[in-house]
Design a protein around this motif. Sequence first.
Motif, PDB file in Angstrom:
ATOM      1  N   GLN A 108     -51.167 -36.300   6.957  1.00 31.97           N
ATOM      2  CA  GLN A 108     -50.141 -36.542   7.973  1.00 31.97           C
ATOM      3  C   GLN A 108     -49.736 -35.224   8.601  1.00 31.97           C
ATOM      4  O   GLN A 108     -49.741 -34.187   7.956  1.00 31.97           O
ATOM      5  CB  GLN A 108     -48.921 -37.220   7.344  1.00 31.97           C
ATOM      6  CG  GLN A 108     -48.159 -36.354   6.352  1.00 31.97           C
ATOM      7  CD  GLN A 108     -46.960 -37.089   5.754  1.00 31.97           C
ATOM      8  OE1 GLN A 108     -47.101 -38.167   5.167  1.00 31.97           O
ATOM      9  NE2 GLN A 108     -45.782 -36.507   5.918  1.00 31.97           N
ATOM     10  N   ALA A 109     -49.371 -35.311   9.887  1.00 32.25           N
ATOM     11  CA  ALA A 109     -48.866 -34.132  10.596  1.00 32.25           C
ATOM     12  C   ALA A 109     -47.656 -34.601  11.391  1.00 32.25           C
ATOM     13  O   ALA A 109     -47.797 -35.240  12.438  1.00 32.25           O
ATOM     14  CB  ALA A 109     -49.934 -33.558  11.512  1.00 32.25           C
ATOM     15  N   THR A 110     -46.471 -34.319  10.846  1.00 35.09           N
ATOM     16  CA  THR A 110     -45.255 -34.852  11.452  1.00 35.09           C
ATOM     17  C   THR A 110     -44.604 -33.841  12.386  1.00 35.09           C
ATOM     18  O   THR A 110     -44.805 -32.638  12.262  1.00 35.09           O
ATOM     19  CB  THR A 110     -44.240 -35.224  10.363  1.00 35.09           C
ATOM     20  OG1 THR A 110     -44.028 -34.090   9.519  1.00 35.09           O
ATOM     21  CG2 THR A 110     -44.730 -36.382   9.520  1.00 35.09           C
ATOM     22  N   VAL A 125     -52.140 -28.691  13.824  1.00 36.42           N
ATOM     23  CA  VAL A 125     -50.899 -29.196  14.403  1.00 36.42           C
ATOM     24  C   VAL A 125     -49.765 -28.212  14.157  1.00 36.42           C
ATOM     25  O   VAL A 125     -49.557 -27.758  13.033  1.00 36.42           O
ATOM     26  CB  VAL A 125     -50.547 -30.579  13.803  1.00 36.42           C
ATOM     27  CG1 VAL A 125     -49.215 -31.073  14.345  1.00 36.42           C
ATOM     28  CG2 VAL A 125     -51.660 -31.588  14.094  1.00 36.42           C
ATOM     29  N   THR A 126     -49.043 -27.889  15.229  1.00 38.47           N
ATOM     30  CA  THR A 126     -47.834 -27.074  15.092  1.00 38.47           C
ATOM     31  C   THR A 126     -46.652 -28.029  15.029  1.00 38.47           C
ATOM     32  O   THR A 126     -46.558 -28.970  15.818  1.00 38.47           O
ATOM     33  CB  THR A 126     -47.707 -26.094  16.270  1.00 38.47           C
ATOM     34  OG1 THR A 126     -48.854 -25.246  16.241  1.00 38.47           O
ATOM     35  CG2 THR A 126     -46.450 -25.259  16.163  1.00 38.47           C
ATOM     36  N   ARG A 127     -45.800 -27.807  14.038  1.00 31.06           N
ATOM     37  CA  ARG A 127     -44.708 -28.734  13.753  1.00 31.06           C
ATOM     38  C   ARG A 127     -43.354 -28.074  13.983  1.00 31.06           C
ATOM     39  O   ARG A 127     -43.176 -26.905  13.662  1.00 31.06           O
ATOM     40  CB  ARG A 127     -44.785 -29.185  12.284  1.00 31.06           C
ATOM     41  CG  ARG A 127     -46.170 -29.600  11.824  1.00 31.06           C
ATOM     42  CD  ARG A 127     -46.162 -29.919  10.322  1.00 31.06           C
ATOM     43  NE  ARG A 127     -45.086 -30.835  10.024  1.00 31.06           N
ATOM     44  CZ  ARG A 127     -44.170 -30.641   9.074  1.00 31.06           C
ATOM     45  NH1 ARG A 127     -44.218 -29.582   8.311  1.00 31.06           N
ATOM     46  NH2 ARG A 127     -43.210 -31.515   8.891  1.00 31.06           N
ATOM     47  N   GLU A 128     -42.411 -28.841  14.510  1.00 29.59           N
ATOM     48  CA  GLU A 128     -41.040 -28.348  14.637  1.00 29.59           C
ATOM     49  C   GLU A 128     -40.337 -28.550  13.300  1.00 29.59           C
ATOM     50  O   GLU A 128     -40.155 -29.684  12.857  1.00 29.59           O
ATOM     51  CB  GLU A 128     -40.305 -29.095  15.750  1.00 29.59           C
ATOM     52  CG  GLU A 128     -40.862 -28.795  17.124  1.00 29.59           C
ATOM     53  CD  GLU A 128     -39.859 -29.042  18.250  1.00 29.59           C
ATOM     54  OE1 GLU A 128     -38.699 -29.392  17.978  1.00 29.59           O
ATOM     55  OE2 GLU A 128     -40.254 -28.875  19.416  1.00 29.59           O
ATOM     56  N   GLY A 138     -38.028 -23.168  12.328  1.00 28.44           N
ATOM     57  CA  GLY A 138     -38.777 -22.740  13.504  1.00 28.44           C
ATOM     58  C   GLY A 138     -40.009 -23.601  13.698  1.00 28.44           C
ATOM     59  O   GLY A 138     -39.910 -24.807  13.878  1.00 28.44           O
ATOM     60  N   LEU A 139     -41.193 -22.952  13.638  1.00 24.69           N
ATOM     61  CA  LEU A 139     -42.440 -23.696  13.824  1.00 24.69           C
ATOM     62  C   LEU A 139     -43.365 -23.434  12.641  1.00 24.69           C
ATOM     63  O   LEU A 139     -43.400 -22.341  12.085  1.00 24.69           O
ATOM     64  CB  LEU A 139     -43.133 -23.247  15.114  1.00 24.69           C
ATOM     65  CG  LEU A 139     -42.379 -23.541  16.411  1.00 24.69           C
ATOM     66  CD1 LEU A 139     -43.034 -22.828  17.592  1.00 24.69           C
ATOM     67  CD2 LEU A 139     -42.315 -25.044  16.681  1.00 24.69           C
ATOM     68  N   THR A 174     -47.075 -37.652  13.903  1.00 25.80           N
ATOM     69  CA  THR A 174     -45.842 -38.090  14.556  1.00 25.80           C
ATOM     70  C   THR A 174     -45.373 -36.980  15.488  1.00 25.80           C
ATOM     71  O   THR A 174     -45.496 -35.798  15.175  1.00 25.80           O
ATOM     72  CB  THR A 174     -44.704 -38.480  13.571  1.00 25.80           C
ATOM     73  OG1 THR A 174     -44.039 -37.311  13.091  1.00 25.80           O
ATOM     74  CG2 THR A 174     -45.218 -39.317  12.410  1.00 25.80           C
ATOM     75  N   VAL A 175     -44.877 -37.380  16.648  1.00 32.07           N
ATOM     76  CA  VAL A 175     -44.637 -36.404  17.711  1.00 32.07           C
ATOM     77  C   VAL A 175     -43.167 -36.044  17.846  1.00 32.07           C
ATOM     78  O   VAL A 175     -42.274 -36.849  17.621  1.00 32.07           O
ATOM     79  CB  VAL A 175     -45.161 -36.910  19.072  1.00 32.07           C
ATOM     80  CG1 VAL A 175     -46.623 -37.299  18.957  1.00 32.07           C
ATOM     81  CG2 VAL A 175     -44.339 -38.068  19.604  1.00 32.07           C
TER      82      VAL A 175
END
Lengths: 313, 249
Positions: free
Chosen positions: B139-141, B155-158, B162-163, B175-176
């Motif tokens: 998963q990449a939320t 995937v870069t995640r918030e 930060g990131l 999930t975006v």
Amino acid sequence: MTALVIADHDNKNLSDVTAKVVSAASQLGGDVHILVAGKDCASVAEASAKLEGVVKVLLADDAIYSARLAENVAELVVGLMGGYSSVLSSATTMSKNFMPRVAALLDVAQISEIVKVEAPDTFVRPIYAGNAMQTVQSSDAIKVITVRTTTFQAVGQGGAAAIEKIAAAKNPGLSEYVGDRLSSSARPQLTSAKIIISGGRGMQSGDNFKMIEAVADKLKAAVGASRAAVDAGYAPNDMQVGQTGKVVAPELYIAVGISGAIQHLAGMKDSKVIVAINKDEEAPIFQVSDYGLVADLFKAVPELEAELGKLGL
Amino acid sequence: MKVLVPVKRVIDYNVKARVKADGSGVDLANVKMSMNPFDEISVEQAVRMKEAGTATEIVIVSIGPAAAQETIRTALAMGGDRGILVKTDQTVEPIGVAKILKAITEQENADIVILGKQAIDDDSNQTGQMLAALLGRSQATFASEVKIEGGKAEVTREVDGGLQTIRVNLPTVITVDLRLNEPRYASLPNIMKARKKPIDEKTPADYGVDITPRLKVLKTTEPPTRKAGVKVESVQDLVAKLRNEAGVI
Ligand SMILES: Cc1cc2nc3c(=O)[nH]c(=O)nc-3n(C[C@H](O)[C@H](O)[C@H](O)COP(=O)(O)OP(=O)(O)OC[C@H]3O[C@@H](n4cnc5c(N)ncnc54)[C@H](O)[C@@H]3O)c2cc1C
């Protein structure tokens, strides 16, 4: 009836939200254990052991937990759940990432962002950006709960729990950590600051946030932002306050050039005192503000800094 | 690569929800409903992947009442290829939604499922993670950047600090978050074209999923309300009040 709390940390320091999750867990009526999953994180386990009401700390120290990837942490937690009737964690992005995974693997519902424990199976949580509060009763054998920590008092530091090292679970090998771009700031964290000053679209540029920072430094405040300010690139994403950003409840929240959209209010309306500085006297933010100043922020914010300076702040 | 995009029909984000006087829930009668804003970002991401040649087909799914068909049509007008409406008038909890989506993902052989990080009605932020777990997938939320390369997604995640960037195996569930893209408006010709795109109608039972709620809603109440306070005349006045009246500085 034992509850398992998952520690929130960065491998070095235990986040202060965990003491609040322990407080929620204690209200479930049984013992509380803490799981620390990380890498070289013995200091976190020690800090966890000091939290009042905690009977045992489980320490899973392994490279596969260094970034707390959701797949890995979920596998570990699910393997431990035989001994627990509930698992709780903070409503931070870390927990929001793996907790639903735990719930699904256990085939139970997750109860997100509780603000109150009414009974060991009954909880209150906000829905619709906090415009309604729902009381829900869970029929699941294991309760998987994330806690909105703004509404729980932290437990004290008087504890002396035993620390037990546990083995890592198997590595699902589905994902890997690449890197971080974390914001570094000497200012207090948004989620624990006593005072927050936030800027919105009215700030007009990232450079203008320096005015806000100058006031923040005088007040030892954290700096926040509206989504519009983040989208426009004036402020980094981790500063966003709101329904889909951070939820805060400081003693004092100062909103500068923020209109007061439903989504922003959802993140700050439980602050004790709210101040709004906005040039539009009709701005909805004034409907929730204790003190409203109708003014041009480019004049008012430097004045505020100077005025605080006069107080010796 | 086949992409599945679930979309939810929710109260429009500009409308303030009102609690029913009898405490039985939120009043949605005659309230404007729209696609969950995060789902618009998911649809946009899928369409961009198709335009870039990464995605070959976009299947839109909605679980909800008959009117959720409109939400599917909106997504088809943005660029989805076909739709599946899993019709039910019951409230389906995230765990139930995830189970239905699992069955559809397997049936469709979808490589990537892209969902909104949360729905703005129940604010649960659970479904994508649950789906990934049930499928045994990565998963990449909270994605703010997605790159597909070499059988993996970067995937870069918030995140709160930060990131964060992670690399996940495909197939996956994403999930975006808000800053992944700016969703397009459907053009009139595309809205017309979308009317002809096929939508299959199913029920939760077709997928053998029991959607009986695990959580019983005992009551729904108004949050504590704040009253508007006073307007101050000047910054001096403000600072004096904060110090002497509120005692917060
Ligand atoms: C799915 C979704 C999730 C969202 N999540 C969030 C969230 O978590 N947090 C969030 O904040 N928003 C969120 N939003 C966005 C929200 O709806 C608003 O668009 C946003 O909060 C507006 O930000 P703002 O108040 O800074 O900008 P605006 O609404 O444009 O307001 C700017 C204000 O600045 C004032 N102003 C301008 N110039 C000056 C000046 N010189 N002096 C004084 N005042 C001035 C104006 O009068 C105005 O009131 C979300 C939206 C959606 C759809």
